[in-house]
Write a protein that holds these residues in place. Structure first.
Motif, PDB file in Angstrom:
ATOM      1  N   GLY A  17      47.817  37.327  36.812  1.00 15.73           N
ATOM      2  CA  GLY A  17      46.878  37.776  35.784  1.00 15.73           C
ATOM      3  C   GLY A  17      46.810  36.814  34.617  1.00 15.73           C
ATOM      4  O   GLY A  17      45.714  36.452  34.155  1.00 15.73           O
ATOM      5  N   LEU A  18      47.951  36.365  34.134  1.00 13.49           N
ATOM      6  CA  LEU A  18      47.977  35.438  33.006  1.00 13.49           C
ATOM      7  C   LEU A  18      47.319  34.111  33.370  1.00 13.49           C
ATOM      8  O   LEU A  18      46.546  33.551  32.587  1.00 13.49           O
ATOM      9  N   THR A  19      47.595  33.621  34.565  1.00 11.25           N
ATOM     10  CA  THR A  19      47.017  32.349  35.011  1.00 11.25           C
ATOM     11  C   THR A  19      45.490  32.430  35.056  1.00 11.25           C
ATOM     12  O   THR A  19      44.796  31.557  34.519  1.00 11.25           O
ATOM     13  N   PHE A  20      44.969  33.474  35.665  1.00  9.76           N
ATOM     14  CA  PHE A  20      43.511  33.612  35.755  1.00  9.76           C
ATOM     15  C   PHE A  20      42.895  33.890  34.386  1.00  9.76           C
ATOM     16  O   PHE A  20      41.827  33.352  34.065  1.00  9.76           O
ATOM     17  N   LEU A  21      43.551  34.706  33.570  1.00 10.41           N
ATOM     18  CA  LEU A  21      43.053  34.987  32.219  1.00 10.41           C
ATOM     19  C   LEU A  21      42.883  33.691  31.428  1.00 10.41           C
ATOM     20  O   LEU A  21      41.835  33.447  30.820  1.00 10.41           O
ATOM     21  N   LEU A  22      43.903  32.843  31.468  1.00 14.72           N
ATOM     22  CA  LEU A  22      43.845  31.591  30.705  1.00 14.72           C
ATOM     23  C   LEU A  22      42.822  30.620  31.279  1.00 14.72           C
ATOM     24  O   LEU A  22      42.146  29.910  30.525  1.00 14.72           O
ATOM     25  N   HIS A  23      42.661  30.594  32.596  1.00 19.72           N
ATOM     26  CA  HIS A  23      41.641  29.730  33.202  1.00 19.72           C
ATOM     27  C   HIS A  23      40.242  30.211  32.825  1.00 19.72           C
ATOM     28  O   HIS A  23      39.358  29.398  32.540  1.00 19.72           O
ATOM     29  N   GLY A  24      40.037  31.520  32.828  1.00 20.37           N
ATOM     30  CA  GLY A  24      38.743  32.062  32.420  1.00 20.37           C
ATOM     31  C   GLY A  24      38.458  31.797  30.956  1.00 20.37           C
ATOM     32  O   GLY A  24      37.349  31.396  30.585  1.00 20.37           O
ATOM     33  N   LEU A  25      39.473  31.974  30.126  1.00 21.87           N
ATOM     34  CA  LEU A  25      39.330  31.719  28.691  1.00 21.87           C
ATOM     35  C   LEU A  25      38.973  30.262  28.437  1.00 21.87           C
ATOM     36  O   LEU A  25      38.086  29.954  27.631  1.00 21.87           O
ATOM     37  N   SER A  26      39.617  29.350  29.152  1.00 25.99           N
ATOM     38  CA  SER A  26      39.342  27.927  28.950  1.00 25.99           C
ATOM     39  C   SER A  26      37.908  27.572  29.342  1.00 25.99           C
ATOM     40  O   SER A  26      37.310  26.675  28.744  1.00 25.99           O
ATOM     41  N   LYS A  27      37.362  28.272  30.325  1.00 24.76           N
ATOM     42  CA  LYS A  27      35.972  28.007  30.718  1.00 24.76           C
ATOM     43  C   LYS A  27      35.017  28.363  29.577  1.00 24.76           C
ATOM     44  O   LYS A  27      34.026  27.672  29.350  1.00 24.76           O
ATOM     45  N   ALA A  53      33.918  32.751  35.743  1.00 22.68           N
ATOM     46  CA  ALA A  53      34.609  32.823  34.447  1.00 22.68           C
ATOM     47  C   ALA A  53      34.882  34.267  34.045  1.00 22.68           C
ATOM     48  O   ALA A  53      35.957  34.585  33.534  1.00 22.68           O
ATOM     49  N   ILE A  54      33.933  35.152  34.284  1.00 23.41           N
ATOM     50  CA  ILE A  54      34.122  36.566  33.938  1.00 23.41           C
ATOM     51  C   ILE A  54      35.170  37.205  34.841  1.00 23.41           C
ATOM     52  O   ILE A  54      36.022  37.964  34.370  1.00 23.41           O
ATOM     53  N   ILE A  55      35.118  36.885  36.154  1.00 17.97           N
ATOM     54  CA  ILE A  55      36.141  37.412  37.065  1.00 17.97           C
ATOM     55  C   ILE A  55      37.523  36.950  36.608  1.00 17.97           C
ATOM     56  O   ILE A  55      38.471  37.736  36.574  1.00 17.97           O
ATOM     57  N   GLU A  56      37.639  35.670  36.253  1.00 15.24           N
ATOM     58  CA  GLU A  56      38.941  35.144  35.837  1.00 15.24           C
ATOM     59  C   GLU A  56      39.398  35.774  34.525  1.00 15.24           C
ATOM     60  O   GLU A  56      40.557  36.204  34.416  1.00 15.24           O
ATOM     61  N   LEU A  57      38.528  35.839  33.532  1.00 12.08           N
ATOM     62  CA  LEU A  57      38.904  36.347  32.213  1.00 12.08           C
ATOM     63  C   LEU A  57      39.177  37.849  32.244  1.00 12.08           C
ATOM     64  O   LEU A  57      40.280  38.300  31.915  1.00 12.08           O
ATOM     65  N   ALA A  58      38.173  38.624  32.635  1.00 15.82           N
ATOM     66  CA  ALA A  58      38.325  40.081  32.657  1.00 15.82           C
ATOM     67  C   ALA A  58      39.321  40.504  33.732  1.00 15.82           C
ATOM     68  O   ALA A  58      40.167  41.374  33.499  1.00 15.82           O
ATOM     69  N   GLY A  59      39.219  39.874  34.907  1.00 15.36           N
ATOM     70  CA  GLY A  59      40.138  40.206  35.991  1.00 15.36           C
ATOM     71  C   GLY A  59      41.580  39.900  35.631  1.00 15.36           C
ATOM     72  O   GLY A  59      42.483  40.660  35.966  1.00 15.36           O
ATOM     73  N   GLY A  60      41.788  38.784  34.927  1.00 16.76           N
ATOM     74  CA  GLY A  60      43.147  38.454  34.491  1.00 16.76           C
ATOM     75  C   GLY A  60      43.721  39.513  33.564  1.00 16.76           C
ATOM     76  O   GLY A  60      44.869  39.937  33.727  1.00 16.76           O
ATOM     77  N   ALA A  61      42.904  39.962  32.612  1.00 13.77           N
ATOM     78  CA  ALA A  61      43.360  41.014  31.687  1.00 13.77           C
ATOM     79  C   ALA A  61      43.634  42.312  32.439  1.00 13.77           C
ATOM     80  O   ALA A  61      44.668  42.961  32.217  1.00 13.77           O
ATOM     81  N   LEU A  62      42.727  42.685  33.339  1.00 17.84           N
ATOM     82  CA  LEU A  62      42.926  43.911  34.115  1.00 17.84           C
ATOM     83  C   LEU A  62      44.153  43.811  35.017  1.00 17.84           C
ATOM     84  O   LEU A  62      44.895  44.790  35.164  1.00 17.84           O
ATOM     85  N   GLY A  68      43.081  48.283  38.669  1.00 18.51           N
ATOM     86  CA  GLY A  68      42.253  47.728  39.740  1.00 18.51           C
ATOM     87  C   GLY A  68      42.892  46.516  40.406  1.00 18.51           C
ATOM     88  O   GLY A  68      42.193  45.619  40.866  1.00 18.51           O
ATOM     89  N   THR A  69      44.200  46.499  40.471  1.00 23.21           N
ATOM     90  CA  THR A  69      44.936  45.341  40.977  1.00 23.21           C
ATOM     91  C   THR A  69      44.465  44.891  42.352  1.00 23.21           C
ATOM     92  O   THR A  69      44.269  43.697  42.589  1.00 23.21           O
ATOM     93  N   ARG A  70      44.270  45.824  43.252  1.00 25.24           N
ATOM     94  CA  ARG A  70      43.869  45.441  44.618  1.00 25.24           C
ATOM     95  C   ARG A  70      42.478  44.826  44.644  1.00 25.24           C
ATOM     96  O   ARG A  70      42.264  43.810  45.309  1.00 25.24           O
ATOM     97  N   VAL A  71      41.548  45.414  43.945  1.00 23.39           N
ATOM     98  CA  VAL A  71      40.175  44.879  43.922  1.00 23.39           C
ATOM     99  C   VAL A  71      40.156  43.518  43.233  1.00 23.39           C
ATOM    100  O   VAL A  71      39.553  42.562  43.741  1.00 23.39           O
ATOM    101  N   ILE A  72      40.830  43.411  42.101  1.00 23.30           N
ATOM    102  CA  ILE A  72      40.871  42.144  41.364  1.00 23.30           C
ATOM    103  C   ILE A  72      41.564  41.075  42.209  1.00 23.30           C
ATOM    104  O   ILE A  72      41.127  39.931  42.253  1.00 23.30           O
ATOM    105  N   GLY A  73      42.637  41.433  42.901  1.00 22.75           N
ATOM    106  CA  GLY A  73      43.327  40.481  43.771  1.00 22.75           C
ATOM    107  C   GLY A  73      42.398  39.917  44.833  1.00 22.75           C
ATOM    108  O   GLY A  73      42.398  38.710  45.089  1.00 22.75           O
ATOM    109  N   LEU A  74      41.578  40.768  45.414  1.00 18.48           N
ATOM    110  CA  LEU A  74      40.641  40.292  46.434  1.00 18.48           C
ATOM    111  C   LEU A  74      39.544  39.430  45.819  1.00 18.48           C
ATOM    112  O   LEU A  74      39.130  38.426  46.415  1.00 18.48           O
ATOM    113  N   LEU A  75      39.077  39.777  44.614  1.00 17.11           N
ATOM    114  CA  LEU A  75      38.093  38.930  43.928  1.00 17.11           C
ATOM    115  C   LEU A  75      38.688  37.556  43.613  1.00 17.11           C
ATOM    116  O   LEU A  75      38.025  36.529  43.790  1.00 17.11           O
TER     117      LEU A  75
END
Length: 135
Positions: A17-27, A53-62, A68-75
């Motif tokens: 989550g943190l990795t994707f959140l930060l990648h989305g934020l950087s975008k 970018a939205i999947i990474e940012l919002a998905g990372g936070a979620l 929604g861990t399973r859905v976000i993991g698949l995204l």
């Protein structure tokens, strides 16, 4: 439920989550138009930069919150497959001439698939809601 497996899944959930959140934020911080331009330059429709970018940012936070861990993991897995097959594959697993390969992407893909298949209930909002409904 075995606590050591849940602890492992919890750690994976936080790191992923943190990795994707930060990648989305950087975008967004680097100017989403730069990402749109990059996507276009490699033959990917530019509008997908916003979706990724939205999947990474919002998905990372979620993911961090365990909502929604399973859905976000698949995204996340879909995003990583896209990155590997459209951009990174030609660089090789370890990369060449100082350029990154796709080894990091494969690790994130594996983590995302695991979370998509197994979830993570420890300290998750999903687990909290599930517990309330079962009482």
């Amino acid at each position: 439920m075995n606590n050591k497996y849940e602890l492992g899944a919890f750690i994976l959930r936080l790191v992923t989550g943190l990795t994707f959140l930060l990648h989305g934020l950087s975008k967004f911080q680097g100017g989403i138009e730069n990402t749109v331009g990059f996507f276009s330059s490699v033959g990917i429709p530019g509008f997908l930069a916003y979706i990724v970018a939205i999947i990474e940012l919002a998905g990372g936070a979620l993911m961090i919150l365990g909502l929604g861990t399973r859905v976000i993991g698949l995204l996340f897995a879909i995003v990583m497959l896209g990155a590997i097959f459209t951009v990174k594959l030609s660089a090789g697993f370890m990369g060449t001439d100082g350029g990154a390969g796709y080894e990091f992407d494969v690790a994130l893909l594996a983590m995302s698939v695991y979370l998509g298949l197994s979830g993570s209930r420890m300290l998750s909002l999903d687990g909290l809601f599930r517990s309330k409904g079962q009482e």
